[in-house]
Design an enzyme around this catalytic site. Structure first.
Site, mmCIF file in Angstrom:
data_model
loop_
_atom_site.group_PDB
_atom_site.id
_atom_site.type_symbol
_atom_site.label_atom_id
_atom_site.label_comp_id
_atom_site.label_asym_id
_atom_site.label_seq_id
_atom_site.Cartn_x
_atom_site.Cartn_y
_atom_site.Cartn_z
ATOM 1 N N ASP A 253 34.921 -9.646 -53.493
ATOM 2 C CA ASP A 253 36.234 -10.255 -53.249
ATOM 3 C C ASP A 253 37.016 -10.291 -54.544
ATOM 4 O O ASP A 253 36.774 -11.145 -55.405
ATOM 5 C CB ASP A 253 36.070 -11.675 -52.698
ATOM 6 C CG ASP A 253 35.759 -11.667 -51.205
ATOM 7 O OD1 ASP A 253 34.867 -12.393 -50.775
ATOM 8 O OD2 ASP A 253 36.427 -10.902 -50.469
ATOM 9 N N GLY B 70 41.620 -16.111 -50.029
ATOM 10 C CA GLY B 70 41.670 -16.809 -51.319
ATOM 11 C C GLY B 70 40.419 -17.604 -51.624
ATOM 12 O O GLY B 70 40.049 -17.757 -52.791
ATOM 13 N N PHE B 71 39.752 -18.088 -50.571
ATOM 14 C CA PHE B 71 38.599 -18.952 -50.830
ATOM 15 C C PHE B 71 37.520 -18.752 -49.759
ATOM 16 O O PHE B 71 37.826 -18.411 -48.621
ATOM 17 C CB PHE B 71 39.031 -20.435 -50.841
ATOM 18 C CG PHE B 71 40.057 -20.742 -51.889
ATOM 19 C CD1 PHE B 71 41.410 -20.710 -51.576
ATOM 20 C CD2 PHE B 71 39.681 -21.001 -53.204
ATOM 21 C CE1 PHE B 71 42.378 -20.951 -52.544
ATOM 22 C CE2 PHE B 71 40.642 -21.263 -54.182
ATOM 23 C CZ PHE B 71 41.991 -21.226 -53.851
ATOM 24 N N GLY B 72 36.294 -18.978 -50.145
ATOM 25 C CA GLY B 72 35.217 -19.006 -49.164
ATOM 26 C C GLY B 72 35.118 -20.385 -48.541
ATOM 27 O O GLY B 72 35.787 -21.327 -48.958
ATOM 28 N N ASP C 147 36.512 -11.125 -41.549
ATOM 29 C CA ASP C 147 36.133 -11.777 -42.803
ATOM 30 C C ASP C 147 36.762 -13.160 -42.839
ATOM 31 O O ASP C 147 37.981 -13.303 -42.791
ATOM 32 C CB ASP C 147 36.645 -10.931 -43.974
ATOM 33 C CG ASP C 147 36.363 -11.554 -45.323
ATOM 34 O OD1 ASP C 147 36.727 -10.923 -46.334
ATOM 35 O OD2 ASP C 147 35.812 -12.671 -45.378
ATOM 36 N N GLY C 148 35.856 -14.171 -42.900
ATOM 37 C CA GLY C 148 36.352 -15.536 -43.038
ATOM 38 C C GLY C 148 35.790 -16.446 -41.973
ATOM 39 O O GLY C 148 36.137 -16.303 -40.795
ATOM 40 N N SER D 287 29.669 -18.015 -47.105
ATOM 41 C CA SER D 287 29.048 -19.346 -47.105
ATOM 42 C C SER D 287 27.887 -19.449 -46.124
ATOM 43 O O SER D 287 26.805 -19.911 -46.484
ATOM 44 C CB SER D 287 30.095 -20.415 -46.741
ATOM 45 O OG SER D 287 31.252 -20.243 -47.494
HETATM 46 C C1 DX5 Z 1 38.650 -15.054 -48.369
HETATM 47 C C2 DX5 Z 1 37.328 -14.432 -48.672
HETATM 48 C C3 DX5 Z 1 36.267 -15.083 -47.822
HETATM 49 C C4 DX5 Z 1 34.882 -14.582 -48.078
HETATM 50 C C5 DX5 Z 1 33.947 -15.045 -46.970
HETATM 51 O O1 DX5 Z 1 39.601 -14.562 -49.227
HETATM 52 O O2 DX5 Z 1 37.402 -13.028 -48.407
HETATM 53 O O3 DX5 Z 1 36.610 -14.859 -46.473
HETATM 54 O O4 DX5 Z 1 34.898 -13.211 -48.133
HETATM 55 O O5 DX5 Z 1 33.918 -16.419 -47.047
HETATM 56 P P1 DX5 Z 1 33.203 -17.331 -45.941
HETATM 57 O O6 DX5 Z 1 32.215 -16.487 -45.175
HETATM 58 O O7 DX5 Z 1 32.543 -18.412 -46.746
HETATM 59 O O8 DX5 Z 1 34.303 -17.828 -45.060
#
Ligand code: DX5
Length: 237
Positions: free
Chosen positions: A43, A150-152, A183-184, A206
């Site tokens: 990422d 932006g974040f997990g 993704d997400g 996560s």
């Molecule tokens: C968002 C990231 C997240 C990451 C996965 O920008 O791309 O989606 O890859 O994070 P989780 O699986 O923890 O939602």
């Protein structure tokens, strides 16, 4: 039509390294490969397109020789064109650019292919899939974001499932198979909805790293649930 295992597309499980221990990234990649992941997603964030800053090509290159699984670079960066060659040189076999970050998407995808890498487009939750219509011939994969990037650790946006389904239908009009990645917020509780809507590549951060039974159990669980959801989808369940 009765679904058979032969009709289910390849189910690929790819972790995001965002939740990994950045002090031991090489060891974490080795553990992911040992756990049976199909690819590793990096990422890449620039603090402009998304409100977070992560790693660059040199970090990825440092881990390239540790494992043999393919690397994919999820470029959450503004104006990615000038940096794409660096990520290919770092050992990323697949480059994902966001439709929202490049003014000439057709040219950018063509440049990725000319570098010998596979090309993918990512769409933020609010971005319509019509962005894809005129570049299908250049695509190896589409990433439909199920969180705002932006974040997990964010919550899965289940209202993206109709968008995943519509994207799968659009990709099926191409003259070649195009993978559909989500993704997400992908976990054991959400993977069925995402795969049942048509996603065959699942990114998990996560949920995978926090799985109580470890990485290998997480990979197996996600793959099993996704395959089952695809079989139900093909049976029209
Ligand atoms: C968002 C990231 C997240 C990451 C996965 O920008 O791309 O989606 O890859 O994070 P989780 O699986 O923890 O939602």
């Amino acid at each position: 039509m009765t679904a058979t295992p032969a009709d289910v597309p390849p189910i690929l499980i790819a972790p995001s390294v965002l939740p990994a221990d950045f002090a031991r990234l090489g060891d974490e990649c080795a553990a992911l490969e040992q756990a049976g992941v199909d690819r590793i997603q990096w990422d890449v964030m620039d603090g402009r397109f998304v409100p977070n800053l992560t790693m660059g090509p040199d970090v990825i290159a440092a881990c390239r020789s540790v494992v043999s699984v393919p690397f994919e670079a999820h470029l959450m960066i503004e104006e990615p064109d000038h940096l794409i060659p660096r990520f290919v040189e770092a050992g990323c076999e697949l480059i994902i650019v966001h439709a929202e970050t490049t003014r000439h998407l057709h040219r950018t995808l063509g440049a990725i292919k000319e570098l010998g890498a596979a090309a993918a487009v990512a769409l933020n939750p609010s971005t319509p899939i019509d962005e894809l219509r005129h570049v299908l011939d250049l695509l190896d994969m589409v990433l439909v974001m199920t969180v705002n990037p932006g974040f997990g650790g964010q919550a899965y946006i289940s209202t993206m499932e109709p968008k995943v389904d519509a994207t799968r239908a659009l990709l099926d009009t191409a003259d070649h198979w195009i993978d559909l990645e989500v993704d997400g917020g992908i976990s054991a509780t959400t993977v069925g909805g995402a795969a049942g809507a048509g996603a065959n590549v699942l990114i998990s951060g996560s949920a995978m790293f926090r799985h109580p039974d470890g990485l290998a159990a997480a990979v197996t669980e996600l793959r099993t649930l996704a395959r089952s959801a695809w079989e139900d989808r093909l049976r029209g369940v």
